[in-house]
Design a protein around this motif. Structure first.
Motif, PDB file in Angstrom:
ATOM      1  N   GLN A   2     -10.112   6.170  -7.596  1.00 51.94           N
ATOM      2  CA  GLN A   2      -8.688   5.942  -7.377  1.00 51.94           C
ATOM      3  C   GLN A   2      -8.482   4.521  -6.870  1.00 51.94           C
ATOM      4  OE1 GLN A   2      -7.839   9.195  -4.803  1.00 51.94           O
ATOM      5  NE2 GLN A   2      -7.889  10.693  -6.436  1.00 51.94           N
ATOM      6  N   MET A   3      -7.594   3.806  -7.539  1.00 42.24           N
ATOM      7  CA  MET A   3      -7.433   2.384  -7.279  1.00 42.24           C
ATOM      8  C   MET A   3      -6.497   2.108  -6.114  1.00 42.24           C
ATOM      9  SD  MET A   3      -7.261   1.471 -11.306  1.00 42.24           S
ATOM     10  CE  MET A   3      -6.853   3.121 -11.858  1.00 42.24           C
ATOM     11  N   LEU A   4      -5.491   2.967  -5.968  1.00 46.17           N
ATOM     12  CA  LEU A   4      -4.567   2.862  -4.846  1.00 46.17           C
ATOM     13  C   LEU A   4      -4.508   4.218  -4.167  1.00 46.17           C
ATOM     14  CD1 LEU A   4      -1.652   0.939  -6.610  1.00 46.17           C
ATOM     15  CD2 LEU A   4      -3.244  -0.027  -4.940  1.00 46.17           C
ATOM     16  N   LYS A   5      -4.296   4.232  -2.867  1.00 43.95           N
ATOM     17  CA  LYS A   5      -4.213   5.498  -2.138  1.00 43.95           C
ATOM     18  C   LYS A   5      -2.943   6.263  -2.534  1.00 43.95           C
ATOM     19  CE  LYS A   5      -7.414   4.819   1.449  1.00 43.95           C
ATOM     20  NZ  LYS A   5      -8.486   4.575   0.500  1.00 43.95           N
ATOM     21  N   ALA A   6      -3.034   7.576  -2.518  1.00 45.89           N
ATOM     22  CA  ALA A   6      -1.887   8.406  -2.888  1.00 45.89           C
ATOM     23  C   ALA A   6      -0.681   8.125  -1.998  1.00 45.89           C
ATOM     24  CB  ALA A   6      -2.268   9.887  -2.815  1.00 45.89           C
ATOM     25  N   ASP A   7      -0.922   7.963  -0.694  1.00 50.67           N
ATOM     26  CA  ASP A   7       0.178   7.666   0.242  1.00 50.67           C
ATOM     27  C   ASP A   7       0.910   6.402  -0.165  1.00 50.67           C
ATOM     28  OD1 ASP A   7      -0.784   9.811   1.602  1.00 50.67           O
ATOM     29  OD2 ASP A   7      -1.618   8.661   3.278  1.00 50.67           O
ATOM     30  N   PHE A   8       0.140   5.394  -0.518  1.00 56.05           N
ATOM     31  CA  PHE A   8       0.706   4.106  -0.934  1.00 56.05           C
ATOM     32  C   PHE A   8       1.564   4.296  -2.178  1.00 56.05           C
ATOM     33  CE2 PHE A   8       0.680   0.164  -3.306  1.00 56.05           C
ATOM     34  CZ  PHE A   8       0.912  -0.789  -2.339  1.00 56.05           C
ATOM     35  N   CYS A   9       1.044   5.051  -3.130  1.00 57.28           N
ATOM     36  CA  CYS A   9       1.764   5.292  -4.383  1.00 57.28           C
ATOM     37  C   CYS A   9       3.086   6.004  -4.142  1.00 57.28           C
ATOM     38  CB  CYS A   9       0.895   6.113  -5.333  1.00 57.28           C
ATOM     39  SG  CYS A   9      -0.560   5.222  -5.906  1.00 57.28           S
ATOM     40  N   HIS A  10       3.050   7.027  -3.283  1.00 56.29           N
ATOM     41  CA  HIS A  10       4.274   7.765  -2.969  1.00 56.29           C
ATOM     42  C   HIS A  10       5.282   6.861  -2.262  1.00 56.29           C
ATOM     43  CE1 HIS A  10       3.527  11.828  -4.277  1.00 56.29           C
ATOM     44  NE2 HIS A  10       2.327  11.800  -3.765  1.00 56.29           N
ATOM     45  N   GLU A  11       4.786   6.101  -1.292  1.00 60.15           N
ATOM     46  CA  GLU A  11       5.666   5.268  -0.473  1.00 60.15           C
ATOM     47  C   GLU A  11       6.379   4.215  -1.304  1.00 60.15           C
ATOM     48  OE1 GLU A  11       5.039   2.273   3.286  1.00 60.15           O
ATOM     49  OE2 GLU A  11       3.596   3.916   3.024  1.00 60.15           O
ATOM     50  N   HIS A  12       5.674   3.654  -2.275  1.00 63.49           N
ATOM     51  CA  HIS A  12       6.206   2.525  -3.040  1.00 63.49           C
ATOM     52  C   HIS A  12       6.656   2.886  -4.456  1.00 63.49           C
ATOM     53  CE1 HIS A  12       5.064  -0.262   0.106  1.00 63.49           C
ATOM     54  NE2 HIS A  12       3.886   0.337   0.161  1.00 63.49           N
ATOM     55  N   THR A  13       6.532   4.153  -4.816  1.00 63.84           N
ATOM     56  CA  THR A  13       6.815   4.606  -6.178  1.00 63.84           C
ATOM     57  C   THR A  13       6.123   3.682  -7.187  1.00 63.84           C
ATOM     58  OG1 THR A  13       8.975   5.259  -5.331  1.00 63.84           O
ATOM     59  CG2 THR A  13       8.610   5.551  -7.664  1.00 63.84           C
ATOM     60  N   ALA A  14       4.805   3.669  -7.070  1.00 64.38           N
ATOM     61  CA  ALA A  14       3.966   2.846  -7.943  1.00 64.38           C
ATOM     62  C   ALA A  14       2.686   3.619  -8.209  1.00 64.38           C
ATOM     63  CB  ALA A  14       3.637   1.520  -7.264  1.00 64.38           C
ATOM     64  N   VAL A  15       2.114   3.423  -9.384  1.00 63.01           N
ATOM     65  CA  VAL A  15       0.831   4.073  -9.660  1.00 63.01           C
ATOM     66  C   VAL A  15      -0.011   3.169 -10.561  1.00 63.01           C
ATOM     67  CG1 VAL A  15       1.655   5.423 -11.654  1.00 63.01           C
ATOM     68  CG2 VAL A  15      -0.281   6.258 -10.296  1.00 63.01           C
ATOM     69  N   ALA A  16      -1.267   3.011 -10.172  1.00 63.92           N
ATOM     70  CA  ALA A  16      -2.202   2.233 -10.986  1.00 63.92           C
ATOM     71  C   ALA A  16      -2.824   3.168 -12.008  1.00 63.92           C
ATOM     72  CB  ALA A  16      -3.281   1.620 -10.100  1.00 63.92           C
ATOM     73  N   PHE A  17      -2.736   2.802 -13.286  1.00 60.00           N
ATOM     74  CA  PHE A  17      -3.254   3.706 -14.320  1.00 60.00           C
ATOM     75  C   PHE A  17      -4.483   3.155 -15.016  1.00 60.00           C
ATOM     76  CE2 PHE A  17       0.222   1.232 -16.113  1.00 60.00           C
ATOM     77  CZ  PHE A  17      -0.321   0.724 -17.282  1.00 60.00           C
ATOM     78  N   ASP A  18      -4.839   1.895 -14.737  1.00 61.74           N
ATOM     79  CA  ASP A  18      -6.047   1.337 -15.341  1.00 61.74           C
ATOM     80  C   ASP A  18      -6.402   0.055 -14.609  1.00 61.74           C
ATOM     81  OD1 ASP A  18      -8.177   1.206 -17.049  1.00 61.74           O
ATOM     82  OD2 ASP A  18      -7.036   0.483 -18.771  1.00 61.74           O
ATOM     83  N   CYS A  19      -7.660  -0.354 -14.718  1.00 64.01           N
ATOM     84  CA  CYS A  19      -8.027  -1.671 -14.200  1.00 64.01           C
ATOM     85  C   CYS A  19      -9.286  -2.145 -14.901  1.00 64.01           C
ATOM     86  CB  CYS A  19      -8.223  -1.642 -12.689  1.00 64.01           C
ATOM     87  SG  CYS A  19      -9.705  -0.811 -12.133  1.00 64.01           S
TER      88      CYS A  19
END
Length: 70
Positions: A2-19
């Motif tokens: 997982q590239m970004l923490k779930a909390d971070f994703c929820h807080e910022h409405t962002a999700v990393a899908f590839d890198c």
């Protein structure tokens, strides 16, 4: 992994899908949020490639990536 923490994703409405070695591909609700993009750059040590997405799609992706294993 997982590239970004779930909390971070929820807080910022962002999700990393590839890198890859240099870039991280991120779906965000607000691509003009420079502070968020800088934060992702710092957290991941990669250059964010930002894609505008609907909030509902991002939340679905977060759920799929982070909560599927239950």
């Amino acid at each position: 992994g997982q590239m970004l923490k779930a909390d971070f994703c929820h807080e910022h409405t962002a999700v990393a899908f590839d890198c890859d070695a240099k870039k991280i591909y991120v779906a965000v609700a607000d691509p003009t949020d420079d502070a968020l993009i800088e934060q992702i750059r710092t957290l991941t040590s990669r250059t964010p490639q930002v894609f505008l997405s609907k909030i509902s799609e991002i939340l679905n992706a977060i759920y799929f990536i982070y909560h599927e294993e239950t």
